[in-house]
Design a protein around this motif. Structure first.
Motif, PDB file in Angstrom:
ATOM      1  N   LEU A  56     -42.851  -0.438 -64.406  1.00 65.78           N
ATOM      2  CA  LEU A  56     -43.231   0.155 -63.121  1.00 65.78           C
ATOM      3  C   LEU A  56     -43.632  -0.944 -62.150  1.00 65.78           C
ATOM      4  N   LYS A  57     -42.734  -1.236 -61.219  1.00 62.94           N
ATOM      5  CA  LYS A  57     -42.999  -2.335 -60.279  1.00 62.94           C
ATOM      6  C   LYS A  57     -42.778  -1.887 -58.836  1.00 62.94           C
ATOM      7  N   ASP A  58     -41.556  -1.934 -58.371  1.00 65.96           N
ATOM      8  CA  ASP A  58     -41.285  -1.718 -56.954  1.00 65.96           C
ATOM      9  C   ASP A  58     -40.978  -0.263 -56.594  1.00 65.96           C
ATOM     10  N   GLN A  59     -40.518   0.526 -57.546  1.00 62.73           N
ATOM     11  CA  GLN A  59     -40.134   1.906 -57.253  1.00 62.73           C
ATOM     12  C   GLN A  59     -41.354   2.770 -56.951  1.00 62.73           C
ATOM     13  N   LYS A  60     -41.221   3.704 -56.010  1.00 58.07           N
ATOM     14  CA  LYS A  60     -42.280   4.664 -55.699  1.00 58.07           C
ATOM     15  C   LYS A  60     -41.809   6.064 -56.066  1.00 58.07           C
ATOM     16  N   TYR A  61     -42.759   6.931 -56.432  1.00 60.35           N
ATOM     17  CA  TYR A  61     -42.427   8.283 -56.870  1.00 60.35           C
ATOM     18  C   TYR A  61     -43.328   9.304 -56.165  1.00 60.35           C
ATOM     19  N   ASP A  62     -42.755  10.473 -55.914  1.00 61.33           N
ATOM     20  CA  ASP A  62     -43.515  11.593 -55.372  1.00 61.33           C
ATOM     21  C   ASP A  62     -44.221  12.370 -56.474  1.00 61.33           C
ATOM     22  N   VAL A  63     -43.614  12.375 -57.666  1.00 66.80           N
ATOM     23  CA  VAL A  63     -44.144  13.133 -58.800  1.00 66.80           C
ATOM     24  C   VAL A  63     -44.048  12.277 -60.060  1.00 66.80           C
ATOM     25  N   ILE A  64     -45.123  12.261 -60.835  1.00 68.23           N
ATOM     26  CA  ILE A  64     -45.099  11.582 -62.133  1.00 68.23           C
ATOM     27  C   ILE A  64     -45.497  12.581 -63.208  1.00 68.23           C
ATOM     28  N   LEU A  65     -44.710  12.622 -64.284  1.00 71.66           N
ATOM     29  CA  LEU A  65     -44.958  13.474 -65.436  1.00 71.66           C
ATOM     30  C   LEU A  65     -45.237  12.568 -66.637  1.00 71.66           C
TER      31      LEU A  65
ATOM     32  N   ARG B 138     -48.609   8.404 -51.581  1.00 71.64           N
ATOM     33  CA  ARG B 138     -49.712   9.195 -51.052  1.00 71.64           C
ATOM     34  C   ARG B 138     -49.287  10.658 -50.969  1.00 71.64           C
ATOM     35  N   ASN B 139     -50.199  11.563 -51.293  1.00 71.59           N
ATOM     36  CA  ASN B 139     -49.919  13.002 -51.385  1.00 71.59           C
ATOM     37  C   ASN B 139     -49.024  13.333 -52.575  1.00 71.59           C
ATOM     38  N   GLY B 140     -48.834  12.365 -53.490  1.00 72.00           N
ATOM     39  CA  GLY B 140     -48.031  12.595 -54.675  1.00 72.00           C
ATOM     40  C   GLY B 140     -48.777  13.408 -55.725  1.00 72.00           C
ATOM     41  N   MET B 141     -48.044  13.855 -56.736  1.00 70.70           N
ATOM     42  CA  MET B 141     -48.605  14.699 -57.793  1.00 70.70           C
ATOM     43  C   MET B 141     -48.441  14.020 -59.149  1.00 70.70           C
ATOM     44  N   LEU B 142     -49.483  14.093 -59.959  1.00 71.39           N
ATOM     45  CA  LEU B 142     -49.454  13.558 -61.322  1.00 71.39           C
ATOM     46  C   LEU B 142     -49.747  14.693 -62.289  1.00 71.39           C
ATOM     47  N   PHE B 143     -48.814  14.947 -63.206  1.00 68.35           N
ATOM     48  CA  PHE B 143     -48.984  15.979 -64.225  1.00 68.35           C
ATOM     49  C   PHE B 143     -49.156  15.299 -65.574  1.00 68.35           C
ATOM     50  N   LEU B 144     -50.248  15.620 -66.265  1.00 68.57           N
ATOM     51  CA  LEU B 144     -50.563  14.982 -67.538  1.00 68.57           C
ATOM     52  C   LEU B 144     -50.726  16.027 -68.632  1.00 68.57           C
TER      53      LEU B 144
ATOM     54  N   CYS C 109     -58.947   9.380 -63.764  1.00 70.80           N
ATOM     55  CA  CYS C 109     -58.179   9.736 -62.562  1.00 70.80           C
ATOM     56  C   CYS C 109     -59.027   9.576 -61.304  1.00 70.80           C
ATOM     57  N   THR C 110     -60.287   9.962 -61.373  1.00 70.47           N
ATOM     58  CA  THR C 110     -61.189   9.830 -60.230  1.00 70.47           C
ATOM     59  C   THR C 110     -61.369   8.365 -59.845  1.00 70.47           C
ATOM     60  N   GLU C 111     -61.440   7.488 -60.844  1.00 69.67           N
ATOM     61  CA  GLU C 111     -61.604   6.051 -60.590  1.00 69.67           C
ATOM     62  C   GLU C 111     -60.497   5.490 -59.709  1.00 69.67           C
ATOM     63  N   VAL C 112     -59.291   6.047 -59.848  1.00 65.19           N
ATOM     64  CA  VAL C 112     -58.145   5.506 -59.108  1.00 65.19           C
ATOM     65  C   VAL C 112     -57.764   6.381 -57.915  1.00 65.19           C
ATOM     66  N   GLY C 113     -58.648   7.309 -57.537  1.00 63.61           N
ATOM     67  CA  GLY C 113     -58.437   8.063 -56.312  1.00 63.61           C
ATOM     68  C   GLY C 113     -57.686   9.363 -56.450  1.00 63.61           C
ATOM     69  N   LEU C 114     -57.521   9.857 -57.675  1.00 67.14           N
ATOM     70  CA  LEU C 114     -56.819  11.118 -57.885  1.00 67.14           C
ATOM     71  C   LEU C 114     -57.817  12.276 -57.917  1.00 67.14           C
ATOM     72  N   LYS C 115     -57.350  13.433 -57.489  1.00 62.92           N
ATOM     73  CA  LYS C 115     -58.194  14.625 -57.478  1.00 62.92           C
ATOM     74  C   LYS C 115     -57.599  15.707 -58.368  1.00 62.92           C
ATOM     75  N   PHE C 116     -58.459  16.331 -59.156  1.00 66.33           N
ATOM     76  CA  PHE C 116     -58.046  17.443 -60.010  1.00 66.33           C
ATOM     77  C   PHE C 116     -57.638  18.630 -59.146  1.00 66.33           C
TER      78      PHE C 116
ATOM     79  N   VAL D  62     -52.523  19.200 -67.045  1.00 63.53           N
ATOM     80  CA  VAL D  62     -53.370  19.141 -65.863  1.00 63.53           C
ATOM     81  C   VAL D  62     -52.637  18.479 -64.704  1.00 63.53           C
ATOM     82  N   LYS D  63     -52.849  19.044 -63.513  1.00 62.14           N
ATOM     83  CA  LYS D  63     -52.267  18.496 -62.292  1.00 62.14           C
ATOM     84  C   LYS D  63     -53.333  17.779 -61.489  1.00 62.14           C
ATOM     85  N   TYR D  64     -53.020  16.540 -61.057  1.00 65.68           N
ATOM     86  CA  TYR D  64     -53.862  15.786 -60.147  1.00 65.68           C
ATOM     87  C   TYR D  64     -53.042  15.407 -58.916  1.00 65.68           C
ATOM     88  N   VAL D  65     -53.712  15.271 -57.788  1.00 65.25           N
ATOM     89  CA  VAL D  65     -53.026  14.891 -56.542  1.00 65.25           C
ATOM     90  C   VAL D  65     -53.651  13.641 -55.987  1.00 65.25           C
ATOM     91  N   PHE D  66     -52.846  12.874 -55.268  1.00 63.35           N
ATOM     92  CA  PHE D  66     -53.281  11.589 -54.737  1.00 63.35           C
ATOM     93  C   PHE D  66     -53.714  11.762 -53.275  1.00 63.35           C
TER      94      PHE D  66
END
Length: 278
Positions: A204-213, A234-240, A255-262, A274-278
């Motif tokens: 994971l280097k240069d590519q950006k994603y809207d959604v990460i699973l 920004r405004n992306g979604m992380l599903f874990l 997740c909170t440490e890196v700026g994500l919100k439940f 669980v879904k988190y948003v940036f």
């Protein structure tokens, strides 16, 4: 791969639940690659090259007095495992829109028909974590999105996001066999926008994603969440998923440490997605 030898552990678990789920999670942490749930317990598989005689000595649930777990061990060739898998794999339905089936099952009348031949890879939709991640995908809009599927296994999650209109998808797994199998499944479902890669978060280097699973075990997630966030728009979604309800405070704290919100949780038999948003 036709001559690959796997070690098969046949576990008889009493009570069946949550014993089988706990056992699968703990076996996955020591290197077991694939699981088939049976009426009595679990069939578990590991490549003979990665196996050691004492590999299950540290599995805590085997020492838990609340469960009675018996097991036997045998060697099995890849082609024989495939036949065993076919005899145990039934198609599943996720919501009202999606089925996950094998090539030899009849095609259903569903909006999303995902065809998976897992072989030795994890991810048929039968396990609670995969099923809930599929539910999350069905509940969200993926049109035009860039998607990362970490620990992709069979590629089932990536394939469904492609069917839902994702613009590009990277499916990454550290296991060589998984990447081979995911590539086969991607081709089988004619998903031309999926790129299958072998490796870990160092890719994971240069590519950006809207959604990460990421459907991986808790300890890996805790170490890798910062890397996920670094490539999430920004405004992306992380599903874990891949962990239990009681693990949520640890995961959410990271997740909170890196700026994500439940934002949302799905729960099934004490497993969560669980879904988190940036």
């Amino acid at each position: 791969m036709s001559n690959t030898i796997y070690i098969e552990y046949t576990f008889k678990v009493t009570p069946l639940q949550p014993g089988s789920d706990i056992l699968i999670a703990q076996l996955g942490e020591v290197g077991f690659e694939s699981f088939v749930e049976t009426e009595e317990g679990v069939l578990s598989y590991i490549n003979k090259e990665d196996w050691q005689q004492d590999i299950i000595n540290g599995i805590q649930v085997l020492k838990n007095p609340n469960f009675r777990i018996e097991h036997r061990i045998s060697e099995i060739e890849q082609e024989n495992w495939n036949r065993k898998w076919e005899s145990n794999f039934n198609p599943i339905q996720v919501g009202k829109e999606c089925t996950v089936r094998a090539p030899f099952h009849q095609k259903p009348k569903m909006g999303f028909d995902v065809v998976i031949e897992p072989k030795m890879s994890f991810g048929t939709g039968h396990h609670e974590t995969t099923h809930m991640m599929l539910q999350h995908i069905l509940d969200h809009d993926f049109k035009g999105k860039g998607v990362l599927d970490m620990g992709s296994g069979t590629g089932v999650l990536a394939i469904l996001t492609a069917m839902k209109g994702a613009a590009y998808i990277d499916a990454i797994d550290v296991d060589h066999w998984c990447t081979l199998n995911a590539t086969e499944n991607v081709e089988r479902n004619r998903c031309t926008r999926i790129r299958v890669l072998e490796g870990d978060v160092t890719l994971l280097k240069d590519q950006k994603y809207d959604v990460i699973l990421a459907n991986i075990n808790r300890n890996i997630l805790l170490g890798d969440i910062p890397a996920y966030t670094s490539v999430l728009d920004r405004n992306g979604m992380l599903f874990l998923s891949g962990f239990y309800k009681e693990d949520i405070p640890l995961i959410s704290s990271k997740c909170t440490e890196v700026g994500l919100k439940f934002e949302k949780i799905l729960e099934k038999n004490n497993w969560v997605a669980v879904k988190y948003v940036f």
